[in-house]
Design an enzyme around this catalytic site. Structure first.
Site, PDB file in Angstrom:
ATOM      1  N   HIS A  96      25.970  43.817  29.937  1.00 34.55           N
ATOM      2  CA  HIS A  96      25.656  42.824  30.970  1.00 34.55           C
ATOM      3  C   HIS A  96      26.914  42.479  31.760  1.00 34.55           C
ATOM      4  O   HIS A  96      26.909  42.483  33.007  1.00 34.55           O
ATOM      5  CB  HIS A  96      25.071  41.581  30.289  1.00 34.55           C
ATOM      6  CG  HIS A  96      24.834  40.413  31.179  1.00 34.55           C
ATOM      7  ND1 HIS A  96      23.567  39.975  31.509  1.00 34.55           N
ATOM      8  CD2 HIS A  96      25.696  39.546  31.795  1.00 34.55           C
ATOM      9  CE1 HIS A  96      23.655  38.908  32.288  1.00 34.55           C
ATOM     10  NE2 HIS A  96      24.939  38.626  32.481  1.00 34.55           N
ATOM     11  N   GLU A  97      28.004  42.193  31.065  1.00 35.12           N
ATOM     12  CA  GLU A  97      29.246  41.805  31.737  1.00 35.12           C
ATOM     13  C   GLU A  97      29.876  42.987  32.475  1.00 35.12           C
ATOM     14  O   GLU A  97      30.436  42.812  33.562  1.00 35.12           O
ATOM     15  CB  GLU A  97      30.233  41.207  30.728  1.00 35.12           C
ATOM     16  CG  GLU A  97      29.730  39.964  30.012  1.00 35.12           C
ATOM     17  CD  GLU A  97      29.273  38.868  30.979  1.00 35.12           C
ATOM     18  OE1 GLU A  97      29.862  38.739  32.067  1.00 35.12           O
ATOM     19  OE2 GLU A  97      28.313  38.142  30.640  1.00 35.12           O
ATOM     20  N   HIS A 127      28.193  43.250  35.717  1.00 36.17           N
ATOM     21  CA  HIS A 127      28.769  42.325  36.690  1.00 36.17           C
ATOM     22  C   HIS A 127      30.009  42.930  37.344  1.00 36.17           C
ATOM     23  O   HIS A 127      30.192  42.840  38.560  1.00 36.17           O
ATOM     24  CB  HIS A 127      29.163  41.013  36.000  1.00 36.17           C
ATOM     25  CG  HIS A 127      28.053  40.027  35.827  1.00 36.17           C
ATOM     26  ND1 HIS A 127      27.177  39.695  36.838  1.00 36.17           N
ATOM     27  CD2 HIS A 127      27.698  39.264  34.749  1.00 36.17           C
ATOM     28  CE1 HIS A 127      26.319  38.776  36.401  1.00 36.17           C
ATOM     29  NE2 HIS A 127      26.613  38.501  35.135  1.00 36.17           N
ATOM     30  N   GLU A 133      22.220  37.596  37.824  1.00 32.94           N
ATOM     31  CA  GLU A 133      22.094  37.590  36.360  1.00 32.94           C
ATOM     32  C   GLU A 133      20.957  38.503  35.912  1.00 32.94           C
ATOM     33  O   GLU A 133      21.053  39.178  34.882  1.00 32.94           O
ATOM     34  CB  GLU A 133      21.855  36.166  35.863  1.00 32.94           C
ATOM     35  CG  GLU A 133      23.080  35.288  35.897  1.00 32.94           C
ATOM     36  CD  GLU A 133      24.200  35.832  35.031  1.00 32.94           C
ATOM     37  OE1 GLU A 133      23.937  36.263  33.885  1.00 32.94           O
ATOM     38  OE2 GLU A 133      25.348  35.845  35.502  1.00 32.94           O
TER      39      GLU A 133
END
Length: 369
Positions: free
Chosen positions: A142-143, A146, A193
């Protein structure tokens, strides 16, 4: 890869092969509303250069020094299992430069990717202690998602503007103008997100682990007391339950948030995991980074508008139903308004059904689920 042994109290599952996506563009997994904003910003000549030039005005340097001095930097000597996950995630999403990663002492489960010049990833001890190997892998992915999308740049600006809004609150209309921008940025960031959740799934390639991770963030480390299906049912109830008053309260509740609600994230991710778009990526058919410069701003905005329109059309939320009815010219809309807020939760009145206003006892009609 995992070795099947115990590590920090977590059961480490056996290693398994996962698909890799060479040259993948972040456009492959970005939510349409997120993608349209990013494509437009990337088309602005020198946009990133200007924002990076602002790094001296933003607290980025201070944050880097803070994490360097008061957190633990992940490496092959510290939190080696997290370091393996980070390198693995960058390998799967083909991110050439592995961003620095820190573990910060904080009991609240959280993770973030920030920075203008070079992104850094921070995870809290609360999150590390909460999640198992596969759940944590999805969070690291997930990060990294980003970082690949460039969200860190815009998140840092959001943090700066939020701080600025507090400082200029005494100026007439100054706070209103800044908060209008902040509100728009928060809406974009909530969509970003959802994009990053998809990136986490591409890295972990285990939808159940992604679901469990979100469920644990909502309810803690009591997996034996929780059920993924029941958790997803909460999202369904949240979306469709209540009347127009509840719809307004939902909007007020979500406006100050940078993240969507956890049940909503889980439902959105499950829907995307079952979609044709996800399957095409897994089959190796996805946009390439080398083609990002040719991405059409107009097409991206059209996809974003279409996504919002589809969200309104298919939503079970009473307010979204009202918007859809207005757009569709529903013939009974005036009657539903006259019946009051509760009229938006009940079934549409048919021609043979008596008007509740004509009840002999004069009582207003009851809300209907």
């Amino acid at each position: 890869m995992s070795d099947g042994h115990q590590h920090n109290g977590h059961e480490r599952v056996p290693g398994r092969q996962r698909r890799r996506f060479p040259g993948i563009s972040s456009r492959a997994y970005e939510h349409p509303a997120d993608r349209s904003a990013l494509v437009a910003l990337r088309k602005l000549s020198g946009f990133d250069t200007v924002f990076k030039a602002l790094s001296g005005l933003l607290p980025e340097r201070s944050l880097r020094l803070l994490f360097l001095s008061d957190s633990v930097r992940v490496s092959d000597r510290q939190f080696a299992h997290l370091n393996d996950m980070l390198r693995d995630a960058c390998y799967i999403l083909d991110l050439e430069k592995v961003p620095p990663m820190y573990v910060n002492q904080d009991p609240v489960p959280n993770a973030m990717c920030i920075g203008l010049d070079e992104p850094i990833i921070v995870v809290t001890t609360g999150l590390v202690e909460l999640l198992d190997e596969e759940e944590m892998r999805a969070v690291v992915g997930h990060e990294v998602g980003h970082a690949l999308s460039g969200h860190a740049v815009y998140r840092t600006v959001l943090l700066f503007l939020t701080s600025l809004a507090v400082r200029v609150a005494w100026i007439p209309l100054g706070n209103v103008a800044i908060m209008a921008i902040v509100t728009a940025l928060r809406e974009w960031f909530r969509k970003s997100e959802l994009s990053a959740d998809r990136a986490g799934l591409l890295v972990g390639q285990d939808v159940q682990a992604s679901m469990r991770g979100l469920m644990k963030i909502a309810g803690g480390n009591h997996l034996h007391e929780m059920n993924v299906d029941a958790f997803l049912e909460q999202a369904e109830e949240y979306e469709s339950g209540g009347d127009l008053r509840d719809s307004v309260l939902k909007i007020l509740n979500v406006l100050p948030r940078s993240h969507p609600f956890t049940t909503v994230r889980a439902a959105e991710l499950k829907k995307w995991a079952a979609s044709r778009d996800h399957q095409r990526i897994m089959d190796g058919h996805y946009p390439r980074r080398e083609d990002d410069k040719d991405a059409s701003v107009r097409d991206s905005w059209r996809e974003s508008a279409g996504a919002y329109a589809e969200e309104v059309r298919t939503s079970k939320d009473p307010l979204m139903k009202l918007v859809s009815d207005i757009a569709g010219g529903a013939g009974d809309l005036g009657d539903r308004v006259r019946r009051g807020f509760g009229g938006f939760t009940g079934p549409k009145p048919g021609p043979s059904r008596p008007d509740p206003a004509d009840d002999a006892d004069g009582n207003p009609p009851r809300d209907q689920a």
